[in-house]
Design an enzyme around this catalytic site. Structure first.
Site, mmCIF file in Angstrom:
data_model
loop_
_atom_site.group_PDB
_atom_site.id
_atom_site.type_symbol
_atom_site.label_atom_id
_atom_site.label_comp_id
_atom_site.label_asym_id
_atom_site.label_seq_id
_atom_site.Cartn_x
_atom_site.Cartn_y
_atom_site.Cartn_z
ATOM 1 N N ASP A 35 0.829 -1.204 0.000
ATOM 2 C CA ASP A 35 0.000 0.000 0.000
ATOM 3 C C ASP A 35 0.866 1.258 0.000
ATOM 4 O OD1 ASP A 35 -2.365 1.389 -0.047
ATOM 5 O OD2 ASP A 35 -2.820 1.151 2.080
ATOM 6 N N HIS A 52 2.447 3.214 -8.956
ATOM 7 C CA HIS A 52 2.318 1.777 -9.239
ATOM 8 C C HIS A 52 3.528 1.283 -10.031
ATOM 9 C CE1 HIS A 52 -1.606 2.082 -7.587
ATOM 10 N NE2 HIS A 52 -2.180 2.659 -8.617
ATOM 11 N N LEU A 146 9.978 -21.354 -3.574
ATOM 12 C CA LEU A 146 8.953 -20.428 -3.093
ATOM 13 C C LEU A 146 7.664 -20.485 -3.927
ATOM 14 C CD1 LEU A 146 8.498 -17.795 -1.237
ATOM 15 C CD2 LEU A 146 9.012 -16.530 -3.337
HETATM 16 C C1 IPE Z 1 -5.544 -2.798 -0.210
HETATM 17 O O1 IPE Z 1 -5.176 -1.489 -0.428
HETATM 18 C C2 IPE Z 1 -5.580 -3.537 -1.514
HETATM 19 C C3 IPE Z 1 -4.293 -3.792 -2.144
HETATM 20 C C4 IPE Z 1 -3.127 -3.527 -1.638
HETATM 21 C C5 IPE Z 1 -4.350 -4.425 -3.423
HETATM 22 P P1 IPE Z 1 -6.266 -0.329 -0.625
HETATM 23 O O2 IPE Z 1 -5.503 0.921 -0.775
HETATM 24 O O3 IPE Z 1 -7.201 -0.689 -1.727
HETATM 25 O O4 IPE Z 1 -7.062 -0.408 0.760
HETATM 26 P P2 IPE Z 1 -7.935 0.671 1.524
HETATM 27 O O5 IPE Z 1 -8.981 1.139 0.549
HETATM 28 O O6 IPE Z 1 -7.033 1.779 1.926
HETATM 29 O O7 IPE Z 1 -8.485 -0.065 2.686
HETATM 30 C C1 IPE Z 2 -1.459 0.186 -3.362
HETATM 31 O O1 IPE Z 2 -1.284 1.568 -3.414
HETATM 32 C C2 IPE Z 2 -1.693 -0.417 -4.721
HETATM 33 C C3 IPE Z 2 -3.053 -0.940 -4.946
HETATM 34 C C4 IPE Z 2 -4.034 -0.923 -4.110
HETATM 35 C C5 IPE Z 2 -3.296 -1.504 -6.241
HETATM 36 P P1 IPE Z 2 -2.504 2.575 -3.441
HETATM 37 O O2 IPE Z 2 -2.819 2.867 -4.859
HETATM 38 O O3 IPE Z 2 -3.611 2.077 -2.620
HETATM 39 O O4 IPE Z 2 -1.818 3.837 -2.781
HETATM 40 P P2 IPE Z 2 -2.485 4.866 -1.755
HETATM 41 O O5 IPE Z 2 -3.046 4.068 -0.626
HETATM 42 O O6 IPE Z 2 -3.551 5.593 -2.507
HETATM 43 O O7 IPE Z 2 -1.362 5.744 -1.332
HETATM 44 MG MG MG Z 3 -4.106 2.309 -0.674
#
Ligand code: IPE
Ligand code: IPE
Ligand code: MG
Length: 268
Positions: A35, A52, A146
């Site tokens: 995240d 990303h 793994l």
């Molecule tokens: C969780 O992250 C999902 C992934 C890492 C794929 P999100 O960014 O979607 O989660 P929330 O919305 O903050 O809970």
């Molecule tokens: C995690 O990073 C990647 C996915 C959920 C695909 P985010 O895109 O959720 O990044 P934040 O949470 O908005 O910073």
């Molecule tokens: Mg996120």
């Protein structure tokens, strides 16, 4: 024999940390909620998708580190069933990056004896993505190291819905009786069947929630939260989480005290 020199050079603090870890104190399965990509990009004045893109290095590094540590499994949460709510361009870019990653990293997975296993509602992904996933599964299917599980269009609740649907269909067809359904049966019918439950769940970016990830499987996982944003996550952060895990005392509802054994032996 673990490939420690490639994981952490001799003389570095990470190597010292690794050398102090007893092999039995290592987790068998590490799961990561990757995240913070969006925030990483925003901090740099870049579009979210650049976060990303930058996160791919962290994926590559984590897979290699997990393979060198000889973990049994690594599960990365890449796309949740809820992530479809994001702007279309972002979803499209995530899928394109996944395809690019698979094309580029397949060789490294083979070289590292990694078995690739996507988990989630894969049938709802674009056909082209499904083909890349199936190809990666096939090419790595004979690997014995793994197990690298990538959670795509995944959520713990969706996985459970699918399981209950399969169970009720099997019951209707007469192939399963209600008394056959126990914890083992459920575990054997989840997407993650065959790999041990995660011992350690890591979430980056400082959020303190599990966001519908592996809900059944993390029943007794140790949780590690770090403020590091996913694109900045390195082998060093993974080793720090593993060292943190190694210090935990896991009790599974029992008692761990000198003179107090847990379970049936205690009564004898
Ligand atoms: C969780 O992250 C999902 C992934 C890492 C794929 P999100 O960014 O979607 O989660 P929330 O919305 O903050 O809970
Ligand atoms: C995690 O990073 C990647 C996915 C959920 C695909 P985010 O895109 O959720 O990044 P934040 O949470 O908005 O910073
Ligand atoms: Mg996120």
């Amino acid at each position: 024999m673990k490939d420690l020199d490639r994981l952490a050079a001799p003389g570095t603090p990470e190597r010292e940390l690794l050398d102090r870890l007893a092999p039995e104190s290592l987790p068998r399965h590490v799961a990561i909620i990757m995240d913070g990509n969006g925030r990483w990009a925003r901090q740099r004045g870049l579009p979210r998708v650049e976060g990303h893109r930058a996160g791919i290095r962290a994926v590559r590094e984590s897979v290699e580190a997990a393979a060198r540590l000889e973990l049994k499994a690594l599960t990365l949460y890449a796309f949740s069933t809820e992530n479809w709510k994001r702007p279309r361009w972002e979803v499209r870019t995530l899928m394109a990056l996944l395809k690019e990653y698979l094309a580029k990293e397949l060789r490294t997975m083979v070289e590292n004896n990694v078995r690739f296993r996507p988990v989630g509602r894969l049938g709802e992904l674009e056909p082209e993505i499904q083909e890349s996933l199936a190809h990666a599964v096939e090419v790595t299917s004979a690997n014995t190291g793994l197990v690298f599980q990538i959670a795509l269009n995944y959520s713990g609740r969706a996985e459970f819905v699918d399981l209950v649907r399969a169970a009720t269909a099997a019951a209707r067809g007469g192939t399963v009786a209600p008394e056959d359904v126990d914890e083992e049966w459920i575990a054997a019918h989840l997407a993650t069947a065959g790999v041990p439950d995660p011992d350690l769940l890591i979430r980056t970016s400082g959020e303190l929630r599990v966001s519908n990830f592996l809900l059944w499987q993390i029943a007794y996982a140790e949780l590690h939260f770090t403020p590091v944003l996913w694109p900045d996550f390195t082998t060093r952060d993974l080793l720090a989480a593993v060292a943190d895990y190694a210090r935990r005392e896991r009790r599974y509802g029992g008692v761990v005290e000198p003179g107090h054994e847990t379970g049936e032996e205690a009564d004898q």
